[in-house]
Design a protein around this motif. Structure first.
Motif, mmCIF file in Angstrom:
data_model
loop_
_atom_site.group_PDB
_atom_site.id
_atom_site.type_symbol
_atom_site.label_atom_id
_atom_site.label_comp_id
_atom_site.label_asym_id
_atom_site.label_seq_id
_atom_site.Cartn_x
_atom_site.Cartn_y
_atom_site.Cartn_z
ATOM 1 N N GLU A 148 52.061 28.615 41.887
ATOM 2 C CA GLU A 148 50.727 28.035 42.024
ATOM 3 C C GLU A 148 49.830 29.004 42.777
ATOM 4 N N ASP A 191 46.484 31.930 41.953
ATOM 5 C CA ASP A 191 45.536 32.510 41.006
ATOM 6 C C ASP A 191 46.011 33.901 40.596
ATOM 7 N N ASP A 192 45.556 34.345 39.431
ATOM 8 C CA ASP A 192 46.021 35.632 38.892
ATOM 9 C C ASP A 192 45.725 36.802 39.821
ATOM 10 N N GLU A 193 44.654 36.728 40.566
ATOM 11 C CA GLU A 193 44.295 37.849 41.439
ATOM 12 C C GLU A 193 45.323 38.076 42.542
ATOM 13 N N PRO A 233 45.356 25.311 44.598
ATOM 14 C CA PRO A 233 45.433 26.127 43.382
ATOM 15 C C PRO A 233 45.292 25.263 42.134
ATOM 16 N N TRP A 234 44.587 25.762 41.127
ATOM 17 C CA TRP A 234 44.371 24.979 39.918
ATOM 18 C C TRP A 234 45.671 24.765 39.144
ATOM 19 N N SER A 271 35.858 29.427 38.344
ATOM 20 C CA SER A 271 36.649 28.985 39.491
ATOM 21 C C SER A 271 36.511 27.480 39.715
ATOM 22 N N LEU A 281 37.859 25.435 36.025
ATOM 23 C CA LEU A 281 39.310 25.347 35.854
ATOM 24 C C LEU A 281 39.849 23.999 36.335
#
Length: 645
Positions: free
Chosen positions: A329, A331-333, A366-367, A441, A444
C-alpha cells in the motif's frame, strides 16, 4: 463451368482514409463501393481531398533525397485480422496490406533497425515485427498520450504498470526493442483508445480526436500479432499482462469471445510462469517487478470472478491455491528498483495535554488500501459463487460429496452484516465519492470509492439471486441499488465504462423476475418507476459507446409495450366501476401513472369492489420476450445472468 473469381484491379487513387494512413487501398465486394480498409473500419469511402499533380516539380532532381528524412520500409504481408461481433456482424479491423510511411528524424530508427531483445519470445513470424515497429514510430505522439491517459482512466481499477518506469520506457522507446513490452504497450493503447472513444475521458487535458485515431482495433491487432504463436516462447510478465489487457479491451469493444480467448491465454501463461506462487518467481526481481506481478495477479483474479458471474464458466484460480501477497500500500513514487520509500508524515490535529500543545503525526492514507479492500470483496464473492453452484448443481449422475465438508448455507443478512462492518472500518475517503477534479492524487480515491460501491452491489445481487424474496423486497433491493449508482458521479461510471453496464444487469434481472411473477397494479407501478429510472441511467452510460447494446432504449420501449397492455386491461377489468371509466374517458391526456392511481382509488371507494380480487394479474410471456437480460433461471447456473442478450 465454374466461373473464375473476379480479379480486383489496382485502385488508381487511394481514398482519403488510406491516403491519410499511408496504407494500400484495395477494392472490395462491398455493395456501397467502399475499399477494403473502409469496409473494415465501417466508415464512408470518400475522395474529398484536393487532387495534386503527379511527377517531379520543375527545377528539382528526380533522384534528390532529403538526408534528414527516412521512409519506413513497406511490408504488404501482414495477414488480415477481422473480429466478429455478436450476431455475426463484422465489426473488427483489418490490417492487411499495411505500408507505413513516415518522414521523421533518423535517430529513432536506431532502435527500429535492431531486433527484439533476446529471450522475449522470438517466434517464426518475424515478418510482422518491422511493420508494427514502423507503425509505432509513426504514432509515437499518440502512443505517449494514450499511455499517460491510461493512468487517468484505467490505472485506478487495473494498476498493471508502475507509472514512472512505464512512462520512461515508452518515452525512451524501449518498447521498440522488447517484443513483450511492445505487446503490453499496444494492448494498453487499445484499451485506452476504446474507452476514450466511448466517452471515458473526464478531464480537459486530452484531445479525444487525437487519442482515437488510429482506433482501438489497430492497436489491438498490433498487440495480438506481437504475442508469439508458440506460447512456450512467451516468457515474462509482459506477455501475461498483454493478454490480460486484451481480455479487458475485448469487453470494451463488445467482443466477448475474444475476452474468453485472451483470458484463457493469460491463465495458460500464468500456469507456465508460476505467477500464482511467489516462491516460483525469479529470485532477482526488483521491488517494481514484484509489485507489478502482485497487482497483475490480483487484478485478473477479480476480473476472473467478475466474468464468471456475468458470463458463466469456471473460476480459474482460487484464493486457496494462490500464494501471492497483496500489493504494497504505497504510491508508485515510493517504489523503486532499489527498494521501498516511506511516505512523508503529515501533521495531524493539535491536542492539548496538561497545558502543552502536542502535534500528532499520521501517515497519509494510501489509495491501494481501498483497492485491496475491493479484492477482499471478490474473494468473498468467490465463496458465494461456490455456494450457489453447490446449491444448484444439476443431477448429472455423480455422487454428491459436499455434505462431507459440512458446508453451511450462505444467508444474505449474515454475509452483508459482516461485509458492511468491514466497509464501515474503511477510512472516509473510500466511503465518499466526490466529483472528479482532474487531480489524479484525489481522483484515485474517488475511483476506489466508486468501484467499492459497484462491487458491494454486485455482491448483494449475487447473494439475493438464490433467495426466495417477495415482490416488495425485490423492489426495495432494486431501488436501493439504483440509488447507490445514481449518487456516484457519472464521470467515474463512464470511466469504468462497459464492464459497469453488466453490473447493472443484475438490477434488470431482479426487476425482470418481478415482472414475470404475480403482480398487483401497485407493485407494477413501483416496478415500472424503477425500470424507467434504470433505463435513464443506462442511456446516460451508453451515450457515446461504440458498442452500445441499446439496453436502456429497449427497456424503455418494453415498458411502453406493457403500458399499452395495462391500459387495455385496466379498462376491461374496471369497466364495471362507474368512477374509473369516467375518469379515463374525461381525461384522454391523463398519464398512465395518474390513471392507475386514480383507478385504484376509485375501485377502493366503490361498494363491493374488492381490490384484492381485481388487482392480481400476470403479464403474458410474449410481453417479456425482448427483455435485455435472460430470465430463464435454468440457464443461470445459480448465478445472476448479468450480460445483455
Amino acid at each position: 463451368m465454374s466461373q473464375k473469381p473476379r480479379k480486383f484491379q489496382r485502385v488508381s487513387m487511394a481514398c482519403d482514409l488510406c491516403n491519410r494512413r499511408s496504407i494500400k487501398c484495395s477494392q472490395s465486394e462491398d455493395p456501397l463501393g467502399r475499399c477494403q480498409n473502409c469496409v473494415d473500419f465501417d466508415v464512408p469511402c470518400t475522395f474529398d481531398r484536393p487532387v495534386k499533380r503527379r511527377g517531379v516539380k520543375a527545377g528539382t532532381e528526380a533522384s534528390g533525397r532529403d538526408p534528414l528524412s527516412v521512409r519506413a520500409p513497406v511490408d504488404d504481408t501482414i495477414p488480415t485480422a477481422t473480429a466478429t461481433a455478436s450476431g455475426g456482424k463484422a465489426s473488427g479491423f483489418s490490417t492487411s496490406h499495411i505500408s507505413h510511411r513516415a518522414s521523421i528524424s533518423a535517430d529513432p530508427w536506431s532502435t527500429f533497425n535492431h531486433g527484439w531483445s533476446a529471450g522475449e519470445g522470438d517466434d517464426d513470424n518475424g515478418l510482422l515485427r518491422n511493420p508494427w515497429k514502423a507503425f509505432a514510430l509513426t504514432c509515437d505522439r499518440q502512443i505517449r498520450s494514450l499511455v499517460k491517459a491510461y493512468f487517468e482512466i484505467v490505472y485506478p481499477i487495473f494498476p498493471l504498470f508502475h507509472m514512472p518506469s512505464f512512462i520512461e520506457q515508452v518515452n525512451s522507446k524501449q518498447h521498440l526493442c522488447n517484443q513483450g513490452l511492445f505487446a503490453s504497450t499496444m494492448a494498453a493503447c487499445s484499451l485506452v483508445a476504446g474507452r476514450a472513444r466511448d466517452g471515458a475521458l473526464y478531464s480537459n487535458r486530452w484531445d479525444r480526436e487525437q487519442l482515437i485515431d488510429p482506433p482501438s482495433e489497430t492497436f489491438f491487432v498490433a498487440a495480438r500479432d506481437s504475442i508469439p504463436r508458440d506460447l512456450v516462447a512467451a516468457k515474462g510478465i509482459h506477455y501475461m499482462r498483454a493478454c490480460a489487457i486484451l481480455a479487458i479491451a475485448s469487453i470494451q469493444n463488445g467482443q466477448i469471445k475474444d475476452m474468453q480467448k485472451y483470458s484463457g491465454l493469460y491463465h495458460t501463461l500464468t500456469s507456465m510462469d508460476g505467477l500464482y506462487d511467489e516462491k516460483l518467481w525469479p529470485e532477482d526481481l526488483s521491488p517494481i517487478e514484484k509489485e507489478e506481478r502482485r497487482r497483475l495477479f490480483w487484478s485478473i483474479y477479480t476480473f476472473d470472478i467478475y466474468s464468471t458471474i456475468v458470463w458463466g464458466g469456471v473460476i480459474r484460480y482460487r484464493e486457496a491455491h494462490s500464494l501471492v501477497r497483496y500489493p504494497s500500500e504505497l504510491d508508485d513514487e515510493f517504489i523503486t528498483d532499489r527498494g521501498y520509500g516511506v511516505p512523508t508524515v503529515s501533521p495531524g490535529p493539535n491536542s492539548l495535554l496538561t497545558g502543552k500543545v502536542t502535534v500528532v503525526s499520521r501517515q497519509p492514507t494510501p489509495w491501494l488500501r481501498g483497492w485491496n479492500f475491493t479484492t477482499d470483496l471478490y474473494r468473498i464473492l468467490e465463496h458465494i459463487v461456490d455456494g450457489n453452484r453447490r446449491r444448484f448443481s444439476p443431477a448429472n449422475g455423480t455422487t454428491q460429496v459436499w455434505s462431507l465438508f459440512n458446508s453451511s448455507s450462505i444467508s444474505e443478512p449474515a454475509v452483508m452484516d459482516q461485509v458492511l462492518a468491514m466497509y464501515s472500518a474503511l477510512p472516509s475517503q473510500f466511503r465518499e465519492t466526490p466529483p472528479t477534479t482532474g487531480d489524479m492524487s484525489k481522483d484515485l480515491f474517488g475511483f476506489q470509492a466508486a468501484n467499492i460501491q459497484a462491487t458491494l452491489q454486485l455482491l448483494r445481487m449475487v447473494l439475493l439471486s438464490t433467495e426466495e424474496i417477495g415482490v416488495e423486497r425485490k423492489c426495495d433491493v432494486a431501488g436501493a441499488l439504483l440509488s447507490v449508482f445514481s449518487n456516484v458521479p457519472i464521470e467515474y461510471l463512464k470511466a469504468i465504462s462497459s464492464p459497469l453496464l453488466h453490473h447493472l444487469g443484475g438490477i434488470g434481472y431482479i426487476l425482470g423476475s418481478v415482472m414475470e411473477g404475480s403482480l398487483s397494479q401497485v407493485s407494477y407501478m413501483r416496478a415500472r418507476t424503477l425500470l424507467l429510472e434504470m433505463a435513464d441511467l443506462l442511456q446516460r452510460l451508453e451515450m457515446g459507446l461504440h458498442r452500445a447494446s441499446g439496453a436502456g432504449e429497449r427497456l424503455r420501449s418494453q415498458v411502453e409495450r406493457i403500458d399499452g397492455y395495462m391500459r387495455s386491461s385496466l379498462l376491461l377489468d374496471l369497466n364495471s366501476s362507474n368512477n374509473v371509466t369516467q375518469v379515463i374517458d374525461t381525461n384522454p391526456e391523463l398519464s398512465v401513472t395518474s390513471a392507475y392511481a386514480q383507478g385504484i382509488a376509485a375501485v377502493a371507494a366503490s361498494p363491493g369492489a374488492g381490490l384484492d380480487q381485481m388487482s392480481q394479474f400476470q403479464l403474458p410471456p410474449e410481453l417479456l420476450s425482448d427483455w435485455p437480460w435472460p430470465l430463464d433461471s435454468h440457464n443461470s447456473e445459480g448465478f445472476m445472468p448479468l450480460a445483455f442478450e
